[in-house]
Design an enzyme around this catalytic site. Structure first.
Site, PDB file in Angstrom:
ATOM      1  CG  ASP A 208      36.279  41.714  45.431  1.00 29.89           C
ATOM      2  OD1 ASP A 208      36.596  42.894  45.566  1.00 29.89           O
ATOM      3  OD2 ASP A 208      35.510  41.118  46.212  1.00 29.89           O
ATOM      4  CD  GLU A 258      43.254  27.029  27.345  1.00 25.42           C
ATOM      5  OE1 GLU A 258      43.452  26.683  28.531  1.00 25.42           O
ATOM      6  OE2 GLU A 258      42.151  26.937  26.769  1.00 25.42           O
TER       7      GLU A 258
END
Ligand code: GLC
Length: 539
Positions: A208, A258
């Protein structure tokens, strides 16, 4: 490119949870409802869903005021239900994106409550933007910024001793205090929040207000505060699009990588990025930043061939030209639905509906990714006549005007039957959807749409199927073909030609033969007004 990344040409469906499907009978959609609707979405053929915020929230801005980033609001379910939803979606091959709100939280968030209780200058206040007011008694806001939803961007607090005290910054409503991203505690907290949800198996995040987060360090006056307030776009150059925000996206990308390194599943970050130009926009999707950012210029373009051509060309040059893909969008929970937008001022003539279908087919033919907002596939119009007393958008309350309100695109979906609640809520008789559905929603119910091969639903489904059949439609570029004014036509490699007639009278089709897919009936060799068509090589 050596490897195909799924997200580069993905089609994601935005689920506005509150209005999708209600499993509990309280008139508000919920996560179990989303799970029940998954087979419908699977049939439609989308690659993933983005869930609007479902976190605990006082709902001043329907969940974009988050009180706890690691839980589910009881109105929408609980964490177990969330886990079931993700598992079911994955079984059906549907990826799940969450909506994360890092620019601001809710004034009910424990850290903001602590900040209110703490003294000026305290570490608790340093997580937000607290400042002394101007004027001899500090009764003027610290600067002249406007909030996006009306009124000043600052609210004064009452200190522990009962006296009027400092002010805090909120770029939206006073119930949405802005985080201070210059404080490393804030960055660490969001790092943990991302991991919390990634550990639960999500495939990524819609971010957002992704051009927000950082403000100019000195919080100076805006040069033109009136201009900042004129639209809902983020134009105040001191409050948005600060260079430091790119470090955050680099870090978030690294967190995603990751997780990918652990299990091979590529996660996706898509930003809500409102910036002044396609070039600025491109910075957000550099290879080590966000995977995608919504390109809102197409959504903002009027129904006009030249306007569409201009924004598409700019996006292809300035965004796709850097090696990224463009993320197209025509509708979302903040905008007037295309059927109504393109229908103005001649509403009711069916023109808006025809144009919305044509625009959808155009969007699905463009190189890049695309987002569909729930109900768009049904051809739902905006509900423009909701009475004042049912409106919930804080913009209405704060500006006193209906001009920019968003309730009309958030009315609960019709699923079946002839009368409200149209299968939206499973509740006993009399259960009412949280916003009233008009009678004409009966025509758009999903059951009806699925049964009628001429429905918008079938157009979207067929378009999505063809997209995946034409391997990697999201890659590569487009070649404009010569056409007469008012018509756009482009080729995608050797596979596909898409043409759109923006006018109302038929024109000769740019390709012989009957199109394989069209947004309205087409005779061979002709492209009717307000219609788009696809010709596929060999068809
Ligand atoms: C974004 C959301 C909108 C929300 C605002 C504040 O623009 O899409 O719905 O009101 O941010 O969080």
């Amino acid at each position: 490119m050596n490897r195909h990344h799924w997200w580069r040409d993905a089609v994601i469906y935005q689920v506005y949870v509150r209005s999708f499907l209600d499993s509990t009978g309280d008139g508000i959609g919920d996560l179990a409802g989303v799970r029940a609707g998954l087979p419908y979405l699977r049939k439609l053929g989308v690659d993933g869903i983005w869930l609007s915020p479902f976190y605990p929230s006082p709902q001043h801005d329907h969940g974009y005021d988050v009180a706890d980033y690691r839980d589910v609001d009881p109105v929408y379910g609980d964490l177990d239900e969330f886990d079931r939803l993700v598992a079911s979606a994955h079984r059906l091959g549907i990826r799940v994106l969450l909506d994360i709100v890092p620019n601001h939280c809710s004034s009910e968030h424990p850290w903001f409550r602590e900040a209110l209780a703490a003294a000026p200058g305290s570490p608790e206040r340093a997580r937000f933007h607290f400042a002394d007011g101007r004027g001899p008694d500090g009764s003027e806001p610290p600067n002249n910024w406007h909030a996006m939803f009306g009124g000043p961007a600052w609210t004064r607090v009452t200190e522990a001793d009962g006296r009027p005290g400092q002010w805090y910054l909120h770029m939206f409503t006073p119930e949405q205090p802005d985080w201070n991203w210059r404080n490393p505690e804030v960055a660490d907290e969001f790092d943990q929040v991302l991991r919390f949800w990634l550990d639960r198996g999500v495939d990524g995040f819609r971010i957002d207000v992704a051009a927000g987060l950082f403000k100019h360090p000195e919080l100076p006056d805006s040069p033109d505060p009136e201009a900042d307030a004129r639209t809902r776009d983020s134009v105040n150059p001191l409050a948005w699009n600060q260079p430091e925000v790119h470090d955050v996206w680099r870090h978030w990308r690294a967190v995603c990588e990751e997780y990918t390194a652990r299990d091979g599943r590529e996660r996706l970050l898509v930003g809500e990025v409102s910036v002044p130009s396609a070039r600025e926009h491109a910075k957000y999707v550099r290879p080590d930043e966000l995977h995608q950012a919504f390109f809102f210029d197409l959504l903002g373009a009027p129904w006009d061939a030249d306007a569409f051509r201009k924004v598409i060309s700019e996006a292809m040059q300035d965004i796709a030209g850097t090696g990224s893909t463009v993320t197209w969008v025509l509708n979302n929970h903040d905008q007037v639905r295309t059927v109504t937008r393109y229908g103005e001022p001649a509403e009711g003539s069916g023109l808006g509906a025809a144009r919305a279908r044509a625009a959808a087919l155009l969007m699905l033919a463009l190189p890049g990714a695309a987002y569909i907002y729930q109900g768009e596939e049904l051809g739902l119009p905006e509900v423009v006549d909701l009475p004042d007393d049912v409106l919930t958008d804080p913009i209405f309350r704060r500006t006193g005007s209906r001009a920019r309100i968003r309730d009309g695109c958030r009315v609960p979906l019709p699923w079946s039957g002839q009368a409200s609640p149209f299968g939206f809520t499973s509740g006993a008789e009399g259960a009412k959807p949280w916003l009233p559905q008009p009678e004409y929603f009966a025509e758009y119910a999903t059951h009806r749409a699925l049964a009628d091969t001429r429905s918008s639903w079938h157009l979207y489904r067929d378009g999505l199927q063809l997209r995946s059949a034409l391997h990697q439609l999201g890659e590569g570029t487009l070649r404009w073909l010569d056409t007469q004014p008012g018509v756009l036509a482009f080729a995608r490699g050797d596979d596909l030609v898409c043409a759109v007639n923006f006018g109302t009278a038929p024109v000769p089709a740019p390709v012989p033969g009957t199109p394989l897919l069209s947004s309205g009936p087409c005779r061979p060799g002709e492209l009717p007004g307000s219609t788009a068509a696809w010709w596929i090589d060999g068809s």
